[in-house]
Design a protein around this motif. Sequence first.
Motif, PDB file in Angstrom:
ATOM      1  N   THR A 219       0.986  -0.975   0.312  1.00  0.00           N
ATOM      2  CA  THR A 219      -0.566   0.037   0.802  1.00  0.00           C
ATOM      3  C   THR A 219       1.164   1.147   0.200  1.00  0.00           C
ATOM      4  O   THR A 219       1.905   0.958   0.636  1.00  0.00           O
ATOM      5  CB  THR A 219      -1.346   0.182   1.114  1.00  0.00           C
ATOM      6  OG1 THR A 219       0.140  -0.113   2.427  1.00  0.00           O
ATOM      7  CG2 THR A 219      -1.884  -1.339   1.280  1.00  0.00           C
TER       8      THR A 219
ATOM      9  N   GLN B 152      -6.802   8.471   4.001  1.00  0.00           N
ATOM     10  CA  GLN B 152      -5.552   7.844   2.486  1.00  0.00           C
ATOM     11  C   GLN B 152      -6.271   6.745   1.234  1.00  0.00           C
ATOM     12  O   GLN B 152      -7.335   6.715   1.174  1.00  0.00           O
ATOM     13  CB  GLN B 152      -5.288   7.099   3.281  1.00  0.00           C
ATOM     14  CG  GLN B 152      -3.947   7.922   4.541  1.00  0.00           C
ATOM     15  CD  GLN B 152      -2.931   8.191   3.815  1.00  0.00           C
ATOM     16  OE1 GLN B 152      -2.403   7.322   3.265  1.00  0.00           O
ATOM     17  NE2 GLN B 152      -2.795   9.556   4.146  1.00  0.00           N
ATOM     18  N   ILE B 153      -5.803   6.636   0.391  1.00  0.00           N
ATOM     19  CA  ILE B 153      -5.898   6.417  -0.964  1.00  0.00           C
ATOM     20  C   ILE B 153      -6.873   5.136  -0.575  1.00  0.00           C
ATOM     21  O   ILE B 153      -8.507   4.494  -0.649  1.00  0.00           O
ATOM     22  CB  ILE B 153      -5.736   6.768  -2.054  1.00  0.00           C
ATOM     23  CG1 ILE B 153      -5.500   8.163  -2.657  1.00  0.00           C
ATOM     24  CG2 ILE B 153      -6.200   6.064  -3.438  1.00  0.00           C
ATOM     25  CD1 ILE B 153      -4.429   8.263  -2.880  1.00  0.00           C
ATOM     26  N   GLY B 154      -6.509   4.063   0.080  1.00  0.00           N
ATOM     27  CA  GLY B 154      -6.469   2.439  -0.101  1.00  0.00           C
ATOM     28  C   GLY B 154      -6.850   1.681  -1.189  1.00  0.00           C
ATOM     29  O   GLY B 154      -6.936   0.314  -0.497  1.00  0.00           O
ATOM     30  N   HIS B 155      -5.115   2.443  -1.855  1.00  0.00           N
ATOM     31  CA  HIS B 155      -4.704   1.231  -3.028  1.00  0.00           C
ATOM     32  C   HIS B 155      -3.783   0.259  -3.148  1.00  0.00           C
ATOM     33  O   HIS B 155      -3.023   0.830  -2.109  1.00  0.00           O
ATOM     34  CB  HIS B 155      -4.513   1.680  -4.242  1.00  0.00           C
ATOM     35  CG  HIS B 155      -4.152   3.009  -4.456  1.00  0.00           C
ATOM     36  ND1 HIS B 155      -3.691   3.604  -3.664  1.00  0.00           N
ATOM     37  CD2 HIS B 155      -2.403   3.269  -4.613  1.00  0.00           C
ATOM     38  CE1 HIS B 155      -3.022   5.308  -3.691  1.00  0.00           C
ATOM     39  NE2 HIS B 155      -1.858   4.085  -4.494  1.00  0.00           N
TER      40      HIS B 155
ATOM     41  N   TRP C 275      -8.198  -1.437  -6.730  1.00  0.00           N
ATOM     42  CA  TRP C 275      -8.801  -0.061  -6.128  1.00  0.00           C
ATOM     43  C   TRP C 275      -9.898  -0.305  -5.712  1.00  0.00           C
ATOM     44  O   TRP C 275     -10.256   0.859  -5.037  1.00  0.00           O
ATOM     45  CB  TRP C 275      -8.793   1.170  -8.035  1.00  0.00           C
ATOM     46  CG  TRP C 275      -7.621   1.476  -7.670  1.00  0.00           C
ATOM     47  CD1 TRP C 275      -6.499   0.355  -9.321  1.00  0.00           C
ATOM     48  CD2 TRP C 275      -6.280   2.144  -7.841  1.00  0.00           C
ATOM     49  NE1 TRP C 275      -5.438   1.464  -9.109  1.00  0.00           N
ATOM     50  CE2 TRP C 275      -4.988   2.551  -8.987  1.00  0.00           C
ATOM     51  CE3 TRP C 275      -6.688   3.456  -6.796  1.00  0.00           C
ATOM     52  CZ2 TRP C 275      -4.362   3.535  -7.949  1.00  0.00           C
ATOM     53  CZ3 TRP C 275      -5.649   4.686  -6.593  1.00  0.00           C
ATOM     54  CH2 TRP C 275      -4.313   4.567  -7.249  1.00  0.00           C
TER      55      TRP C 275
ATOM     56  N   ASP D 280     -10.728  -1.393  -2.866  1.00  0.00           N
ATOM     57  CA  ASP D 280     -11.766  -0.628  -1.602  1.00  0.00           C
ATOM     58  C   ASP D 280     -10.906   0.557  -0.822  1.00  0.00           C
ATOM     59  O   ASP D 280     -10.504   1.137  -0.151  1.00  0.00           O
ATOM     60  CB  ASP D 280     -10.385  -1.376  -0.214  1.00  0.00           C
ATOM     61  CG  ASP D 280     -11.340  -2.805  -0.382  1.00  0.00           C
ATOM     62  OD1 ASP D 280     -12.246  -3.140  -0.488  1.00  0.00           O
ATOM     63  OD2 ASP D 280     -10.537  -3.678   0.030  1.00  0.00           O
ATOM     64  N   ILE D 281     -10.347   1.797  -2.203  1.00  0.00           N
ATOM     65  CA  ILE D 281     -10.043   3.058  -2.130  1.00  0.00           C
ATOM     66  C   ILE D 281     -11.833   4.065  -1.010  1.00  0.00           C
ATOM     67  O   ILE D 281     -12.905   3.465  -1.045  1.00  0.00           O
ATOM     68  CB  ILE D 281      -9.903   3.996  -3.458  1.00  0.00           C
ATOM     69  CG1 ILE D 281     -11.083   3.721  -4.438  1.00  0.00           C
ATOM     70  CG2 ILE D 281      -8.192   3.160  -3.711  1.00  0.00           C
ATOM     71  CD1 ILE D 281     -11.144   4.837  -5.366  1.00  0.00           C
ATOM     72  N   HIS D 282     -11.158   4.478  -0.453  1.00  0.00           N
ATOM     73  CA  HIS D 282     -11.679   5.175   0.587  1.00  0.00           C
ATOM     74  C   HIS D 282     -13.274   6.369  -0.925  1.00  0.00           C
ATOM     75  O   HIS D 282     -12.753   6.367  -1.373  1.00  0.00           O
ATOM     76  CB  HIS D 282     -10.872   6.572   0.417  1.00  0.00           C
ATOM     77  CG  HIS D 282     -12.511   7.366   2.601  1.00  0.00           C
ATOM     78  ND1 HIS D 282     -12.460   7.844   1.627  1.00  0.00           N
ATOM     79  CD2 HIS D 282     -11.630   6.902   3.261  1.00  0.00           C
ATOM     80  CE1 HIS D 282     -13.089   8.775   2.903  1.00  0.00           C
ATOM     81  NE2 HIS D 282     -12.450   8.182   4.183  1.00  0.00           N
TER      82      HIS D 282
ATOM     83  N   TRP E  48     -12.415   9.041  -2.243  1.00  0.00           N
ATOM     84  CA  TRP E  48     -11.276   9.141  -3.811  1.00  0.00           C
ATOM     85  C   TRP E  48     -12.419   8.654  -4.393  1.00  0.00           C
ATOM     86  O   TRP E  48     -12.332   8.553  -6.060  1.00  0.00           O
ATOM     87  CB  TRP E  48     -10.529   8.673  -3.285  1.00  0.00           C
ATOM     88  CG  TRP E  48      -9.415   9.391  -2.593  1.00  0.00           C
ATOM     89  CD1 TRP E  48      -9.296   9.016  -1.150  1.00  0.00           C
ATOM     90  CD2 TRP E  48      -8.909  10.331  -2.444  1.00  0.00           C
ATOM     91  NE1 TRP E  48      -8.441   9.645  -0.574  1.00  0.00           N
ATOM     92  CE2 TRP E  48      -8.166  10.767  -1.407  1.00  0.00           C
ATOM     93  CE3 TRP E  48      -8.506  11.093  -3.324  1.00  0.00           C
ATOM     94  CZ2 TRP E  48      -7.282  12.283  -1.963  1.00  0.00           C
ATOM     95  CZ3 TRP E  48      -8.290  12.532  -3.887  1.00  0.00           C
ATOM     96  CH2 TRP E  48      -7.053  12.932  -3.334  1.00  0.00           C
ATOM     97  N   ARG E  49     -13.495   7.412  -4.227  1.00  0.00           N
ATOM     98  CA  ARG E  49     -13.389   6.958  -5.317  1.00  0.00           C
ATOM     99  C   ARG E  49     -15.277   7.534  -5.991  1.00  0.00           C
ATOM    100  O   ARG E  49     -15.604   8.078  -7.435  1.00  0.00           O
ATOM    101  CB  ARG E  49     -14.485   5.898  -4.927  1.00  0.00           C
ATOM    102  CG  ARG E  49     -15.372   5.039  -6.339  1.00  0.00           C
ATOM    103  CD  ARG E  49     -16.351   3.412  -5.639  1.00  0.00           C
ATOM    104  NE  ARG E  49     -15.402   2.439  -4.879  1.00  0.00           N
ATOM    105  CZ  ARG E  49     -14.339   1.738  -5.215  1.00  0.00           C
ATOM    106  NH1 ARG E  49     -13.933   1.860  -6.208  1.00  0.00           N
ATOM    107  NH2 ARG E  49     -13.885   1.115  -3.989  1.00  0.00           N
TER     108      ARG E  49
ATOM    109  N   PHE F 237      -9.438   7.703 -10.803  1.00  0.00           N
ATOM    110  CA  PHE F 237      -8.162   6.445  -9.818  1.00  0.00           C
ATOM    111  C   PHE F 237      -9.276   5.179 -11.440  1.00  0.00           C
ATOM    112  O   PHE F 237     -10.039   5.039 -11.453  1.00  0.00           O
ATOM    113  CB  PHE F 237      -8.698   6.520  -8.287  1.00  0.00           C
ATOM    114  CG  PHE F 237      -7.262   7.215  -7.436  1.00  0.00           C
ATOM    115  CD1 PHE F 237      -6.137   7.135  -7.434  1.00  0.00           C
ATOM    116  CD2 PHE F 237      -8.751   8.082  -7.335  1.00  0.00           C
ATOM    117  CE1 PHE F 237      -5.934   8.041  -6.712  1.00  0.00           C
ATOM    118  CE2 PHE F 237      -8.170   8.553  -6.002  1.00  0.00           C
ATOM    119  CZ  PHE F 237      -6.623   9.798  -6.255  1.00  0.00           C
TER     120      PHE F 237
END
Length: 158
Positions: A82, A90-93, A119, A121-123, A126-127, A132
């Motif tokens: 990560t 935080q993005i979470g990718h 990607w 589980d991104i926050h 951000w989705r 992304f």
Amino acid sequence: MDRLVAATPPEVFSVLCDPQGHVAIDSSGMLQGATGEPVRAAGDTFVVHMDREALDDLPEMGRYDVTVTIRDLVPDRHVSWTVLGRVRPQIGHVYGYLLEPAELPDGTAGTRATSYYDWSDIHPDWRAAGIFPVISEAALRATLGILDRTVRRGYPRG
């Protein structure tokens, strides 16, 4: 996506576990340097010195550091990580590589290297932004070509 690499899984794995190896195989131009020791276990970290101007999408970010944290590490088979940066939330990718022994066309030992990013589980913030993934599949494919070249020719260690 995957590619046949002209090196054994341990040779490929050593590049992927070395912070300088990440810089050496980057196809985006964002990774400018790294600080830290080669990783040996899940939870290990190192710092990557980034330059967002390379993508020309958010040049105001300029130069900054991120922390790479190893999520999965199975010697000579799998490494994933990560990226924790200065953006909030935080993005979470997740990025990673799977390695399998393979025979090269000339009959010598090689590696089938599969590069992936996740990607899923991104926050949610951000989705919703809809920007992304930042790195395209073409760029990941290019990284596999650079990985092949790097393990055959060597790479600079910091």
